[in-house]
Design an enzyme around this catalytic site. Structure first.
Site, PDB file in Angstrom:
ATOM      1  N   ARG A  50       0.923  -6.302  12.746  1.00 45.47           N
ATOM      2  CA  ARG A  50       0.258  -5.671  13.888  1.00 45.47           C
ATOM      3  C   ARG A  50       0.069  -6.673  15.032  1.00 45.47           C
ATOM      4  O   ARG A  50       0.107  -6.296  16.202  1.00 45.47           O
ATOM      5  CB  ARG A  50      -1.071  -5.052  13.458  1.00 45.47           C
ATOM      6  CG  ARG A  50      -0.870  -3.852  12.555  1.00 45.47           C
ATOM      7  CD  ARG A  50      -2.123  -3.019  12.381  1.00 45.47           C
ATOM      8  NE  ARG A  50      -1.819  -1.808  11.634  1.00 45.47           N
ATOM      9  CZ  ARG A  50      -2.612  -0.745  11.534  1.00 45.47           C
ATOM     10  NH1 ARG A  50      -3.787  -0.766  12.159  1.00 45.47           N
ATOM     11  NH2 ARG A  50      -2.260   0.311  10.841  1.00 45.47           N
ATOM     12  N   SER A  78     -10.331  -5.868   9.998  1.00 50.75           N
ATOM     13  CA  SER A  78     -11.555  -5.218   9.536  1.00 50.75           C
ATOM     14  C   SER A  78     -12.308  -6.249   8.705  1.00 50.75           C
ATOM     15  O   SER A  78     -11.790  -6.736   7.699  1.00 50.75           O
ATOM     16  CB  SER A  78     -11.211  -3.980   8.696  1.00 50.75           C
ATOM     17  OG  SER A  78     -12.352  -3.213   8.428  1.00 50.75           O
ATOM     18  N   ARG A 137       2.425   1.033  10.427  1.00 49.04           N
ATOM     19  CA  ARG A 137       1.889   1.411   9.116  1.00 49.04           C
ATOM     20  C   ARG A 137       3.020   1.342   8.095  1.00 49.04           C
ATOM     21  O   ARG A 137       3.881   2.216   8.049  1.00 49.04           O
ATOM     22  CB  ARG A 137       1.297   2.824   9.179  1.00 49.04           C
ATOM     23  CG  ARG A 137       0.459   3.197   7.970  1.00 49.04           C
ATOM     24  CD  ARG A 137      -0.120   4.597   8.113  1.00 49.04           C
ATOM     25  NE  ARG A 137      -1.048   4.698   9.220  1.00 49.04           N
ATOM     26  CZ  ARG A 137      -2.346   4.402   9.142  1.00 49.04           C
ATOM     27  NH1 ARG A 137      -2.857   4.001   7.983  1.00 49.04           N
ATOM     28  NH2 ARG A 137      -3.138   4.522  10.194  1.00 49.04           N
ATOM     29  N   ARG A 174       0.835  -1.193   0.000  1.00 49.79           N
ATOM     30  CA  ARG A 174       0.000   0.000   0.000  1.00 49.79           C
ATOM     31  C   ARG A 174       0.872   1.244   0.000  1.00 49.79           C
ATOM     32  O   ARG A 174       1.867   1.312   0.720  1.00 49.79           O
ATOM     33  CB  ARG A 174      -0.936   0.028   1.212  1.00 49.79           C
ATOM     34  CG  ARG A 174      -2.012  -1.058   1.154  1.00 49.79           C
ATOM     35  CD  ARG A 174      -2.957  -0.977   2.322  1.00 49.79           C
ATOM     36  NE  ARG A 174      -3.906  -2.094   2.283  1.00 49.79           N
ATOM     37  CZ  ARG A 174      -4.728  -2.409   3.276  1.00 49.79           C
ATOM     38  NH1 ARG A 174      -4.725  -1.694   4.375  1.00 49.79           N
ATOM     39  NH2 ARG A 174      -5.562  -3.426   3.168  1.00 49.79           N
ATOM     40  N   GLU A 190      -6.614  -0.867  15.447  1.00 50.67           N
ATOM     41  CA  GLU A 190      -7.211  -1.833  14.519  1.00 50.67           C
ATOM     42  C   GLU A 190      -6.217  -2.918  14.125  1.00 50.67           C
ATOM     43  O   GLU A 190      -5.076  -2.634  13.769  1.00 50.67           O
ATOM     44  CB  GLU A 190      -7.700  -1.122  13.264  1.00 50.67           C
ATOM     45  CG  GLU A 190      -8.310  -2.060  12.223  1.00 50.67           C
ATOM     46  CD  GLU A 190      -8.348  -1.455  10.829  1.00 50.67           C
ATOM     47  OE1 GLU A 190      -8.367  -2.228   9.859  1.00 50.67           O
ATOM     48  OE2 GLU A 190      -8.335  -0.210  10.702  1.00 50.67           O
TER      49      GLU A 190
END
Length: 430
Positions: free
Chosen positions: A391, A352, A277, A262, A349
């Protein structure tokens, strides 16, 4: 993508659903394009019918030797064909504009999705576990002594730039163990089919799951037109791209462990420290292809699968349902699972899970044949992280850290680490 026929039947309901996402009415514009397209198609069909009649008369005039009438009719046929071609061109152009417009409109929220403007109005569903009380100030993952030898951001920056990491030794093994534990749990206990897929895909696959055309800047495109997947959702969901499957084959429940890429466009300045991130990371992704009647229940099942990983690891978490203003482009309802990170003293988070209804299926042209016969119907699709591996590594390190810089590792990982139970302060497993 949306069904223009449904918009035609109840434009007010369509605009009202979009208003829940904070968007203005668009049905009037869409229906104008639809009307333009349909009128052009009707005109082309009318002129084609007239051309067919005239063509028969041309043959008759020729047979009768009536040259004057023959020339008039032949000219009329040519004129009608020109009108057919022009109206077909107009119809194709209007259809393209309509399709492009529909492609950029987000999914309609599920009836049980809470209304809200942003993340502050998300609704907590439940919590599991109690955050540990430390007798020292807990550190963030990249500050823990035992982690420092195995997590190298400076080397990664030299190799690739910001938002990359090099893992080595015990930390790299722990990262790998987490991914294997997740896969084994989903396959052996949750009934998902392990699937290995490419990380380079054609643009139509990104279009099918909704990353294109609207969010191209969030991903990486190669010079020959392939795209690096932001998640295995792209490949797993597109397994049924342009296919009609038997109803008996549903649900299809798949899981894949892949590298993900990403650009993190729009996230400048956010989470720049550590590996929260990253541009390149790993995820264990779950995807379900279901019958429309079962997709809402499947969302709850998939959420429980992701939560179960955290429970087996002993990591406290909370699950929230996103409000309409915070929900992703392709989702109808989304459950975010947030793991407790003591180094940040907050929940972040880690998964999801979303139900998309037939939104992606329409883009992919993915259908099923009803067992009792009848017209093929669009499948429903769901996707969710089970979990984000990096994560999860952060959460294991921060929740298990000890005052001396070592990390106590979850029992569920011991078999994957040769029976070792600790990441020691010197960076080795023991």
């Amino acid at each position: 993508m949306h069904d223009i026929r449904a918009i035609r039947e109840d434009p007010a309901a369509f605009d009202a659903a979009l208003a829940r996402r904070g968007l203005g009415p668009v049905s009037e514009y869409l229906l104008a394009l639809d009307s333009e397209r349909r009128l052009a198609i009707h005109a082309a069909e009318k002129f084609q019918a007239e051309a067919n009649v005239a063509a028969k008369a041309v043959g008759k005039a020729k047979a009768e030797g009536n040259e004057e009438l023959f020339e008039q009719l032949r000219s009329a046929v040519a004129n009608k064909k020109d009108l057919v071609a022009e109206n077909e061109r107009q119809a194709k152009e209007a259809d393209l504009r309509l399709t492009q417009a529909l492609m950029e409109i987000p999914n309609l929220p599920h009836d049980d999705t809470p209304d809200g403007a942003d993340e502050t109005q998300n609704v907590e569903l439940h919590r599991w576990g109690t955050p540990r009380v430390f007798d020292f100030t807990p550190r963030e993952h990249y500050e823990i002594a035992g982690v420092l030898p195995g997590m190298d951001f400076e080397l990664a920056a030299k190799l690739s730039g910001a938002r990359f990491v090099v893992l080595r030794g015990a930390v790299a093994r722990l990262h790998r163990a987490l991914a294997q534990f997740m896969l084994d749990t989903h396959i052996e206990e949750n009934g998902l089919t392990e699937t290995w897929t490419p990380v380079l895909v054609r643009p139509e696959m990104m279009l099918g799951t909704g990353q294109l055309p609207k969010f191209g800047e969030d991903s990486y495109e190669t010079t020959n037109g392939w795209w690096l997947v932001p998640t295995a959702e792209v490949t797993l969901t597109n397994v049924v791209h342009d296919e009609t499957v038997d109803e008996a084959s549903l649900p299809r429940r798949m899981v894949a462990h892949t590298q993900c890429f990403r650009s993190e466009a729009g996230s400048a300045g956010r989470d720049t420290a550590g590996m929260l991130r990253q541009h390149q990371f790993e995820k264990v992704e779950m995807v379900s292809i279901t019958h429309p009647d079962h997709s809402r229940a499947e969302l709850d099942r998939m959420t429980a699968c992701a939560e179960g990983i955290l429970e087996r690891l002993g990591l406290p978490y909370r699950t929230v349902v996103l409000c309409t203003g915070d929900m992703g482009f392709g989702a109808r309802r989304t459950h975010d699972i947030e793991v407790w990170l003591p180094g940040q003293n907050t929940y972040r988070e880690i998964s999801s899970v979303s139900v998309c209804g037939d939104f992606q299926a329409r883009r992919m042209n993915a259908r099923f044949r009803p067992e009792g016969g009848g017209k093929p119907q669009f499948v429903h699709t769901l996707n969710g992280s089970g979990l984000a591996v990096g994560r999860c590594l952060i959460a294991v390190l921060e929740n298990g850290q000890q005052a001396d810089g070592s990390v106590r590792l979850p029992d569920a990982l011991h078999p994957y680490l040769g029976g070792r139970t600790m990441l020691q302060a010197d960076g080795t497993l023991g």
